[in-house]
Design a protein around this motif. Structure first.
Motif, short mmCIF file in Angstrom:
data_model
loop_
_atom_site.label_atom_id
_atom_site.label_comp_id
_atom_site.label_asym_id
_atom_site.label_seq_id
_atom_site.Cartn_x
_atom_site.Cartn_y
_atom_site.Cartn_z
N SER A 113 -4.04 0.28 36.57
CA SER A 113 -3.10 0.87 37.52
C SER A 113 -2.30 2.01 36.90
O SER A 113 -1.96 2.99 37.58
CB SER A 113 -2.15 -0.21 38.06
N GLU A 114 -2.00 1.89 35.59
CA GLU A 114 -1.20 2.93 34.94
C GLU A 114 -1.96 4.25 34.79
O GLU A 114 -1.36 5.30 34.53
CB GLU A 114 -0.69 2.47 33.58
N LEU A 115 -3.28 4.21 34.96
CA LEU A 115 -4.08 5.43 34.83
C LEU A 115 -4.41 6.06 36.18
O LEU A 115 -4.78 7.24 36.24
CB LEU A 115 -5.39 5.13 34.10
N VAL A 116 -4.29 5.30 37.26
CA VAL A 116 -4.69 5.80 38.58
C VAL A 116 -3.75 6.93 39.02
O VAL A 116 -2.52 6.80 38.96
CB VAL A 116 -4.68 4.67 39.62
N GLY A 170 3.31 7.01 26.08
CA GLY A 170 4.46 7.34 26.92
C GLY A 170 3.97 7.69 28.30
O GLY A 170 3.28 6.91 28.95
N ASN A 171 4.28 8.89 28.76
CA ASN A 171 3.76 9.36 30.06
C ASN A 171 2.74 10.48 29.90
O ASN A 171 2.50 11.24 30.82
CB ASN A 171 4.92 9.83 30.95
N LYS A 172 2.15 10.56 28.71
CA LYS A 172 1.18 11.61 28.43
C LYS A 172 -0.22 11.01 28.25
O LYS A 172 -0.40 10.02 27.55
CB LYS A 172 1.57 12.38 27.16
N LEU A 173 -1.20 11.63 28.88
CA LEU A 173 -2.59 11.18 28.78
C LEU A 173 -3.42 12.24 28.07
O LEU A 173 -3.35 13.43 28.42
CB LEU A 173 -3.16 10.93 30.18
N THR A 174 -4.20 11.81 27.09
CA THR A 174 -5.07 12.72 26.35
C THR A 174 -6.51 12.25 26.48
O THR A 174 -6.81 11.08 26.29
CB THR A 174 -4.68 12.80 24.87
N THR A 227 0.29 15.25 32.13
CA THR A 227 1.30 14.46 32.82
C THR A 227 0.77 14.06 34.19
O THR A 227 -0.06 14.77 34.79
CB THR A 227 2.60 15.25 32.99
N LYS A 228 1.24 12.92 34.69
CA LYS A 228 0.82 12.48 36.02
C LYS A 228 1.64 13.24 37.06
O LYS A 228 2.86 13.09 37.14
CB LYS A 228 1.02 10.97 36.19
N VAL A 229 0.96 14.05 37.86
CA VAL A 229 1.66 14.87 38.86
C VAL A 229 1.63 14.21 40.23
O VAL A 229 2.33 14.66 41.15
CB VAL A 229 1.05 16.29 38.93
#
Length: 392
Positions: free
Chosen positions: A178-181, A269-273, A285-287
């Motif tokens: 869910s945290e990636l959707v 954190g709130n950053k995805l690589t 960042t999740k927009v």
């Protein structure tokens, strides 16, 4: 009596001599046994050391190619035969690179020593191999150092499979965490493209849902105006994931029964690589919580714009919207109106002309905060993105 004494003495001496000889033999045997024990112990110690100690591969083209494949990786279900899960592994031992395929039921299915890279082209390699019995064979390896999976194929033992790097169990969960959707986005990154001088920046958006994973790269001018929109990366209809711990996940997709894409992603954190082939999507960042939002934001930053801020936003993009250079003397922006869906709409004219002021363009702001322009050429009525960042 003397004779008897002498005889007894001789017999005693002889007995002593025989006893001494026997004792000497025992000592020699003990020493030999001790030496053999030491040799065996040393051999066992060396054998144990070679089987547990990690050896550092010698620098070579083979080492560069195989260094990232030393983990025991599970075969993807798309290439498994009769549902049998196998594992592939390359490893370095006693000065040579080796390869093996194993399974829980059959043990070692195929193995061999890698002699050399016979040929290579665009991530496809042919490795010259030698089996434990000395048979020569070829192993075809498809892999790049940015890949999250690799394929091995050889006529030896009829091996052909896709193996996912980092998957050590073959156990996957359906969907996505869910945290990636949602929709993830890089910032505006200076473009490395040289095919069009108007392109100054690129921006990548990455879409994750329980049903699909996709992405899009769009190009912008020096004014941060949308210049070219990218196409999706591919159709898929199933998503699976593994958690590797510490915010790192493996994601894979399928198109019908065929493996689509594999991604190794890290959420910090709130950053995805997402390391990728050709470009790295770093610190995204999740927009939006909604997947697939190529332009705009879930939290619309354009909702609270004043009329002056809207005018300034449009004016900054008048010269190059729609992938075309526009020249005008003095822009005049009409009073904002709202259409039937509540979207703000304005018309911009060139007020610096002697004749009737021609229209430069008609613009609106979408519900997700995207500034769009209306294309009515050839009888069409298409609204295309211009900008989704009122600060640029």
């Amino acid at each position: 009596m003397k004779i008897k004494v002498i005889g007894i003495s001789v017999l005693a001496l002889l007995a002593v001599g025989l006893t001494g000889c026997g004792h000497h033999q025992t000592k020699s045997a003990d020493k030999a046994s001790s030496r053999q024990s030491v040799v065996k112990k040393q051999a066992a110690t060396k054998a144990g050391a070679s089987s547990t100690k990690t050896e550092t591969p010698k620098p070579s083209a083979l080492t560069t190619l195989l260094n990232g494949l030393t983990q025991k990786n599970a075969e993807d279900r798309s290439t498994q035969s009769n549902g049998e899960l196998t594992y592939s592994q390359f490893y370095y031992r006693q000065g040579n690179w080796h390869w093996q395929v194993t399974s829980q039921n059959r043990g070692t299915i195929a193995s061999g020593t890698v002699d050399s890279i016979q040929s290579s082209q665009d991530g496809e390699y042919k490795l010259a191999m030698k089996s434990p019995k000395g048979e020569a064979y070829m192993l075809e390896l498809t892999y790049t150092n940015k890949s999250s999976d690799y394929t091995v194929k050889t006529s030896y033992q009829h091996i052909k499979g896709v193996y996912i790097i980092g998957d050590t169990t073959g156990v996957w969960k359906t969907g996505a965490p869910s945290e990636l959707v949602g929709t993830w986005s890089t910032g505006f990154v200076p473009s490395t493209r040289t095919d069009d001088k108007k392109i100054a920046y690129d921006r990548t958006r990455f879409f994750i849902s329980d049903q699909s994973i996709d992405g899009q790269i769009d190009s912008f001018t020096k004014n941060y105006t949308v210049y070219q929109t990218g196409n999706g990366w591919g159709a898929n209809n199933a998503v699976y994931y593994q958690s590797l711990g510490q915010g790192t996940y493996l994601l894979k997709t399928y198109s019908d029964k065929y493996l689509g894409s594999v991604y190794k992603v890290t959420l910090s954190g709130n950053k995805l690589t997402v390391p990728g082939d050709g470009t790295e999507m770093k610190d995204m960042t999740k927009v939006a919580n909604k997947p697939g939002m190529a332009f705009g934001f879930g939290n619309n930053p354009a909702k609270q714009l004043t009329e002056k801020q809207l005018d300034d936003w449009i004016t900054r993009h008048l010269s190059d919207f729609g992938g075309t250079t526009h020249t005008y003397k003095q822009s005049g922006i009409s009073t904002p109106e709202k259409d039937s869906k509540g979207r703000v709409v304005v018309t911009v004219r060139d007020m610096g002309r002697d004749e009737i002021a021609p229209t430069i363009g008609k613009f609106r702001v979408s519900s997700t905060g995207v500034l769009e322009w209306e294309d009515t050429s050839d009888g069409a009525d298409i609204w295309s993105p211009v900008s989704d960042d009122p600060t640029n």
